[in-house]
Scaffold this active site. Structure first.
Site, short mmCIF file in Angstrom:
data_model
loop_
_atom_site.label_atom_id
_atom_site.label_comp_id
_atom_site.label_asym_id
_atom_site.label_seq_id
_atom_site.Cartn_x
_atom_site.Cartn_y
_atom_site.Cartn_z
N ASP A 7 0.84 -1.19 0.00
CA ASP A 7 0.00 0.00 0.00
C ASP A 7 0.89 1.25 0.00
O ASP A 7 2.07 1.18 0.35
CB ASP A 7 -0.89 -0.03 1.24
CG ASP A 7 -1.83 1.14 1.34
OD1 ASP A 7 -2.34 1.60 0.30
OD2 ASP A 7 -2.06 1.61 2.48
N ASP A 9 -0.33 4.99 1.10
CA ASP A 9 -0.57 5.97 2.17
C ASP A 9 -0.45 5.33 3.55
O ASP A 9 -1.09 4.33 3.84
CB ASP A 9 -1.94 6.62 1.99
CG ASP A 9 -2.06 7.29 0.63
OD1 ASP A 9 -1.08 7.91 0.19
OD2 ASP A 9 -3.13 7.17 0.00
#
Length: 174
Positions: A7, A9
């Protein structure tokens, strides 16, 4: 070669720092990291500011030039020698983020080819052995092993394995 989906963020890009910078710019108030423990950034601000904070995510430029999470570049580069690496970001909810996220990745992770960057909504479509993410919801239908990357909002989540930083990722996967 095994695959790792990662991922963006709060895993490789410091979104909380960006929230903090913009909040201080707009309201002349600094939110300390200790005030985020167990909360999303929007939950740490006064109720009348919450909608303003949510709008940051839909503002062009919010995702541009975020700080890099410490250790992520070096560890991911080392992982790339042993695993096939994909960046998987649930960006569909925030269409203004696409260009900035892609440009950010080209600058900070130039060793990840464009073919290995996935903008998606539901991460269960990703076929990988591992998913490193700060949201356990992405593990529910993911077919591989979810690895929870600690962020202030998820400190109370019960999940194993959990990593607190990129050195712990290296210890787990290298």
């Amino acid at each position: 070669m095994k695959r790792i989906a990662i991922d963006m963020d709060e895993v490789i890009a410091d979104a909380n720092l960006r929230f903090s910078e913009w909040y201080e710019r707009d309201f002349a108030t600094r939110i300390l990291p200790s005030e985020l423990h167990g909360k999303y950034f929007r939950e740490a601000v006064t109720p009348e500011h919450r909608e303003h904070i949510v709008q940051y995510l839909h503002t062009d430029g919010f995702f541009k030039d975020m700080a890099v999470i410490e250790g992520s570049q070096e560890v991911i580069q080392a992982l790339a020698k042993k695993y096939e690496i994909f960046i998987t970001t649930a960006a569909m909810e925030f269409p203004t983020s696409f260009v900035h996220k892609y440009e950010w990745l080209k600058i900070h992770f130039p060793f990840i080819p464009w073919t290995h960057i996935v903008f998606c909504g539901d991460k269960s479509i990703i076929q990988a052995d591992y998913l490193i993410d700060d949201h356990v919801k992405h593990f529910a239908r993911f077919s591989g092993q979810g690895i929870l990357f600690t962020s202030p909002h998820n400190v109370h989540e019960k999940w194993t394995p959990r990593v607190n930083n990129w050195q712990e990722v290296a210890s787990l996967l290298l």
